[in-house]
Design a protein around this motif. Structure first.
Motif, PDB file in Angstrom:
ATOM      1  N   ASP A  47       0.879  -1.168   0.000  1.00 38.10           N
ATOM      2  CA  ASP A  47       0.000   0.000   0.000  1.00 38.10           C
ATOM      3  C   ASP A  47       0.921   1.223   0.000  1.00 38.10           C
ATOM      4  OD1 ASP A  47      -1.676   2.138   0.558  1.00 38.10           O
ATOM      5  OD2 ASP A  47      -2.945   0.989   1.928  1.00 38.10           O
ATOM      6  N   TYR A  48       1.179   1.762  -1.180  1.00 36.12           N
ATOM      7  CA  TYR A  48       2.141   2.859  -1.302  1.00 36.12           C
ATOM      8  C   TYR A  48       1.692   4.076  -0.509  1.00 36.12           C
ATOM      9  CZ  TYR A  48       5.390   6.149  -3.537  1.00 36.12           C
ATOM     10  OH  TYR A  48       6.369   7.095  -3.781  1.00 36.12           O
ATOM     11  N   ALA A  49       0.392   4.355  -0.513  1.00 30.01           N
ATOM     12  CA  ALA A  49      -0.118   5.481   0.258  1.00 30.01           C
ATOM     13  C   ALA A  49       0.157   5.285   1.749  1.00 30.01           C
ATOM     14  CB  ALA A  49      -1.616   5.660   0.013  1.00 30.01           C
ATOM     15  N   ALA A  50       0.015   4.056   2.222  1.00 28.89           N
ATOM     16  CA  ALA A  50       0.293   3.771   3.627  1.00 28.89           C
ATOM     17  C   ALA A  50       1.790   3.902   3.925  1.00 28.89           C
ATOM     18  CB  ALA A  50      -0.204   2.382   3.987  1.00 28.89           C
ATOM     19  N   GLN A  65       0.281   7.248  -4.944  1.00 24.46           N
ATOM     20  CA  GLN A  65       0.155   6.065  -5.788  1.00 24.46           C
ATOM     21  C   GLN A  65       1.520   5.766  -6.376  1.00 24.46           C
ATOM     22  OE1 GLN A  65      -2.957   6.276  -8.684  1.00 24.46           O
ATOM     23  NE2 GLN A  65      -2.482   4.289  -9.595  1.00 24.46           N
ATOM     24  N   VAL A  66       1.932   4.517  -6.270  1.00 27.48           N
ATOM     25  CA  VAL A  66       3.268   4.170  -6.731  1.00 27.48           C
ATOM     26  C   VAL A  66       3.387   4.413  -8.236  1.00 27.48           C
ATOM     27  CG1 VAL A  66       2.725   1.724  -7.143  1.00 27.48           C
ATOM     28  CG2 VAL A  66       5.077   2.408  -6.635  1.00 27.48           C
ATOM     29  N   PRO A  67       4.469   5.025  -8.694  1.00 30.46           N
ATOM     30  CA  PRO A  67       4.648   5.225 -10.136  1.00 30.46           C
ATOM     31  C   PRO A  67       4.671   3.894 -10.877  1.00 30.46           C
ATOM     32  CG  PRO A  67       6.218   6.558  -8.882  1.00 30.46           C
ATOM     33  CD  PRO A  67       5.572   5.627  -7.911  1.00 30.46           C
ATOM     34  N   GLU A  68       4.065   3.863 -12.044  1.00 24.24           N
ATOM     35  CA  GLU A  68       4.118   2.642 -12.859  1.00 24.24           C
ATOM     36  C   GLU A  68       5.540   2.392 -13.333  1.00 24.24           C
ATOM     37  OE1 GLU A  68       2.532   0.981 -17.189  1.00 24.24           O
ATOM     38  OE2 GLU A  68       1.552   2.715 -16.264  1.00 24.24           O
ATOM     39  N   HIS A  69       6.194   3.447 -13.839  1.00 21.79           N
ATOM     40  CA  HIS A  69       7.582   3.324 -14.308  1.00 21.79           C
ATOM     41  C   HIS A  69       8.280   4.644 -14.020  1.00 21.79           C
ATOM     42  CE1 HIS A  69      10.524   1.964 -17.719  1.00 21.79           C
ATOM     43  NE2 HIS A  69      11.155   2.379 -16.634  1.00 21.79           N
ATOM     44  N   LEU A  70       9.155   4.630 -13.025  1.00 24.39           N
ATOM     45  CA  LEU A  70       9.852   5.830 -12.582  1.00 24.39           C
ATOM     46  C   LEU A  70      11.167   5.981 -13.332  1.00 24.39           C
ATOM     47  CD1 LEU A  70       9.946   8.191 -10.500  1.00 24.39           C
ATOM     48  CD2 LEU A  70      11.183   6.615  -8.968  1.00 24.39           C
ATOM     49  N   LEU A  71      11.340   7.111 -14.011  1.00 26.34           N
ATOM     50  CA  LEU A  71      12.606   7.458 -14.650  1.00 26.34           C
ATOM     51  C   LEU A  71      13.364   8.380 -13.706  1.00 26.34           C
ATOM     52  CD1 LEU A  71      11.400   8.282 -18.288  1.00 26.34           C
ATOM     53  CD2 LEU A  71      12.136   6.065 -17.366  1.00 26.34           C
ATOM     54  N   VAL A  72      14.523   7.949 -13.258  1.00 24.85           N
ATOM     55  CA  VAL A  72      15.331   8.744 -12.333  1.00 24.85           C
ATOM     56  C   VAL A  72      16.475   9.365 -13.117  1.00 24.85           C
ATOM     57  CG1 VAL A  72      16.706   8.739 -10.226  1.00 24.85           C
ATOM     58  CG2 VAL A  72      14.770   7.162 -10.451  1.00 24.85           C
TER      59      VAL A  72
END
Length: 472
Positions: A80-83, A168-175
């Motif tokens: 639960d990313y929000a948690a 909400q967790v990113p689907e695909h995070l570009l760093v």
């Protein structure tokens, strides 16, 4: 406009500024503290505290999915990313009272929640106040540096200041950026369910020993993180939820979110430093070894001083200027004993010189010893055998230590102590470490330094044989 006269004016209520203000009033000086944003500064609200809290959540999730070696069934964690972000917020809230306005006012500091702006060499305006101070300490910190990549300003992007607003967790995070912040957040988000790509213009974790960083990078890649090195961003384009980064060599990386983590810039813009005769450099405010600026009434400490940007350095700087301002004692800031840690798993820690730096500085006087985690019983028991300690030594004294592995950030403390106090390897070897602990690694690497001298020495063997023959 209300006029205030004080002994010490501190601009910025981050780690550095809070330490100076608290020290000053508790030792009898009058202090005024300016902070227009959040008490506690970057470390509490956007940096060290929230990042380590999210890393802790990610580590728990990873442990559940990799428990089988301990006789416990692997379980796909329900994330639960929000948690998890709620956990981050709770950690900040629990620490915040220590840095709060109420606490500092209780200590006797006058806290004014306004930006400070110099109007002369010893006067600062802050809202409806004009403050004259015998000494001024600038501790205004730094902010995320956002590079002028074409198109970046046309898309929504994250920094370490805005990342904590996500629920909400990113689907695909570009760093964008493969330094400590980028790599820590890359691993944390991968473990919390995101696909992650790191785009680094040079070499990831390039300030550390490459022999050690390779272990970290191999681990991150094994967890499914794509790490693109020598990939300098040329252009950013897209819309919310569908962004892409094109690099100078023509590669294109597509994702849902962008995190910009390429470094930080000193918060000098709003201070009107010219009015006080304070010079700046590309990195921050120009200071001498005592952290004085070109205006001798004014000091600059922490990130804004343009050196190492760590919370513990900010605290160290505070101690330097307190000795100078309150007691009139000569005090100079040094960097050779300052450790730093990247909190990936495995952790990466450094103090003093890396092997390459030590070889350049000391040539054939240098000795290098190492000890592997795989030979430590506690590491074996906890299945944390990946990693090693490397210590660089000149004339029996350590000049640097590099550690990659579990609890590297804890193990580096001993070497920071040793280098700060010019201890000898014999003093490290004399330590008795409790068994079984990771701390034994430090003693064992000291033992590795002396082993050839004891076990491979013909002189030692002759002495032993003589004693055994003539002293029955």
């Amino acid at each position: 406009m209300e006029r205030i006269e004080t002994d010490i004016l501190v601009i910025g209520a981050g780690s550095a500024g809070l330490s100076v203000a608290a020290g000053a009033v508790q030792m009898g000086a009058k202090a005024v503290l300016l902070e227009a944003h959040k008490m506690g500064g970057d470390c509490l609200n956007y940096g060290c505290v929230p990042s380590k809290a999210l890393i802790a959540s990610a580590k728990k999730a990873h442990g559940m999915a990799h428990a089988a070696p301990f006789g416990i069934a692997n379980t796909a964690p329900k994330i639960d990313y929000a948690a998890a972000q709620g956990h981050v917020a709770d950690v900040i809230a629990r620490i915040a009272p220590v840095d709060s306005q109420e606490r500092f006012e209780g200590l006797g500091v006058r806290v004014i929640r306004e930006h400070g702006r110099f109007v002369s060499d010893r006067e600062v305006e802050a809202g409806a106040y004009r403050i004259t101070a015998r000494r001024i300490v600038i501790a205004a910190g730094s902010s995320p540096f956002v590079p002028p990549i074409p198109g970046l300003n046309k898309v929504s992007y994250l920094t370490n200041e805005t990342l904590w607003d996500l629920r909400q967790v990113p689907e695909h995070l570009l760093v964008i950026g493969g330094g400590p912040i980028g790599m820590e957040m890359a691993q944390a988000h991968r473990r919390l369910g995101a696909r992650v790509t790191v785009i680094e213009g040079a070499v990831a974790l390039g300030k550390d020993d490459p022999e050690l960083t390779q272990i970290v990078l191999d681990t991150l890649r094994s967890e499914g993180i794509e790490i693109a090195e020598h990939a300098k961003a040329k252009e950013v384009r897209g819309v919310g939820g569908a962004v892409e980064v094109e690099t100078e060599d023509g590669r294109v990386f597509k994702g849902s979110h962008i995190l910009v983590a390429v470094g930080r810039r000193a918060n000098t813009d709003r201070l009107n430093l010219d009015a006080a005769g304070i010079e700046t450099t590309r990195a921050g405010i120009k200071t001498d070894d005592s952290l004085r600026t070109t205006n001798r009434r004014v000091y600059a400490i922490g990130d804004i001083a343009g050196g190492l940007q760590f919370t513990h350095v900010a605290g160290y700087h505070a101690g330097i200027v307190i000795r100078s301002i309150l007691f009139g004692l000569p005090s100079k800031a040094k960097t050779g004993h300052i450790p730093w840690v990247t909190y990936t798993q495995p952790e990466l820690a450094q103090v003093g010189l890396t092997e390459a730096q030590a070889r350049e500085a000391h040539g054939d006087k240098l000795e290098v010893v190492r000890f592997d985690y795989a030979e430590n019983d506690r590491a074996i028991a906890e299945r944390e055998t990946q990693g090693f300690i490397k210590v660089t030594i000149v004339r029996g004294r350590p000049v640097g230590a590099s550690i990659v592995g579990a609890q590297a950030g804890e193990l580096i403390n001993l070497w920071a102590l040793a280098i700060a106090n010019r201890l000898k390897m014999s003093q490290i070897a004399n330590m008795v470490a409790p068994y079984p602990t990771m701390g034994e690694l430090n003693k064992r690497v000291a033992g590795a330094y002396f082993s050839p001298r004891l076990f491979e020495s013909d002189v030692v063997k002759k002495v032993v044989r003589f004693v055994q023959r003539w002293f029955p």
